[in-house]
Write a protein that holds these residues in place. Sequence first.
Motif, PDB file in Angstrom:
ATOM      1  N   ARG A   1       2.822   1.692  -1.811  1.00 57.11           N
ATOM      2  CA  ARG A   1       2.052   1.517  -0.642  1.00 57.11           C
ATOM      3  C   ARG A   1       1.043   0.747  -0.826  1.00 57.11           C
ATOM      4  O   ARG A   1       0.683  -0.200   0.075  1.00 57.11           O
ATOM      5  CB  ARG A   1       1.659   2.914  -0.195  1.00 57.11           C
ATOM      6  N   LEU A   2       0.276   0.494  -1.739  1.00 58.09           N
ATOM      7  CA  LEU A   2      -0.645  -0.355  -1.973  1.00 58.09           C
ATOM      8  C   LEU A   2      -0.149  -1.876  -1.830  1.00 58.09           C
ATOM      9  O   LEU A   2      -0.632  -2.695  -1.243  1.00 58.09           O
ATOM     10  CB  LEU A   2      -1.404  -0.342  -3.202  1.00 58.09           C
TER      11      LEU A   2
ATOM     12  N   LEU B   1       0.590  -2.556   1.418  1.00 55.75           N
ATOM     13  CA  LEU B   1      -0.640  -2.983   2.417  1.00 55.75           C
ATOM     14  C   LEU B   1      -1.308  -4.401   1.970  1.00 55.75           C
ATOM     15  O   LEU B   1      -1.863  -5.046   2.864  1.00 55.75           O
ATOM     16  CB  LEU B   1      -1.630  -1.893   2.097  1.00 55.75           C
ATOM     17  N   VAL B   2      -0.937  -4.677   0.797  1.00 50.68           N
ATOM     18  CA  VAL B   2      -1.915  -6.005   0.340  1.00 50.68           C
ATOM     19  C   VAL B   2      -0.985  -7.248   0.576  1.00 50.68           C
ATOM     20  O   VAL B   2      -1.270  -8.304   0.154  1.00 50.68           O
ATOM     21  CB  VAL B   2      -2.584  -5.998  -0.871  1.00 50.68           C
TER      22      VAL B   2
ATOM     23  N   GLU C   1      -6.908  -0.352   3.872  1.00 48.41           N
ATOM     24  CA  GLU C   1      -6.170  -1.056   3.107  1.00 48.41           C
ATOM     25  C   GLU C   1      -7.129  -2.154   2.475  1.00 48.41           C
ATOM     26  O   GLU C   1      -7.135  -2.540   1.438  1.00 48.41           O
ATOM     27  CB  GLU C   1      -5.182  -1.699   3.898  1.00 48.41           C
ATOM     28  N   ASP C   2      -8.063  -2.490   3.298  1.00 44.18           N
ATOM     29  CA  ASP C   2      -9.088  -3.657   2.674  1.00 44.18           C
ATOM     30  C   ASP C   2     -10.075  -2.874   1.497  1.00 44.18           C
ATOM     31  O   ASP C   2     -10.305  -3.421   0.578  1.00 44.18           O
ATOM     32  CB  ASP C   2      -9.934  -4.069   3.814  1.00 44.18           C
TER      33      ASP C   2
END
Length: 97
Positions: free
Chosen positions: A4-5, A8-9, A54-55
Amino acid sequence: MLLRLAYLVSPRFAALRLLSMSYRDKDVEILALRHQFNVLERQLGAVRVRFAAEDRAFLAALLAPLPREVLRRLRLLARPDTVLRWHRDLMKQRHAR
């Protein structure tokens, strides 16, 4: 969580281009980014920047491994203790699952 990370990035994979840059080019980019950061801080004044989830996750994953004294020397929009709190929160969520 890691997948997921990564999802998101994924738009932030521009950092991979740093691998092919010379140290001089990286130094110039850092100076330019710091100058832009100072300009934005002057324009924002007392207004606080709001980070999306996400940031926060990206910054926490990137900065949490750094020693606290190094974190305190960095120019960040969030305080180092805040970044470390974001990391702790991420770890709590991960272990709660």
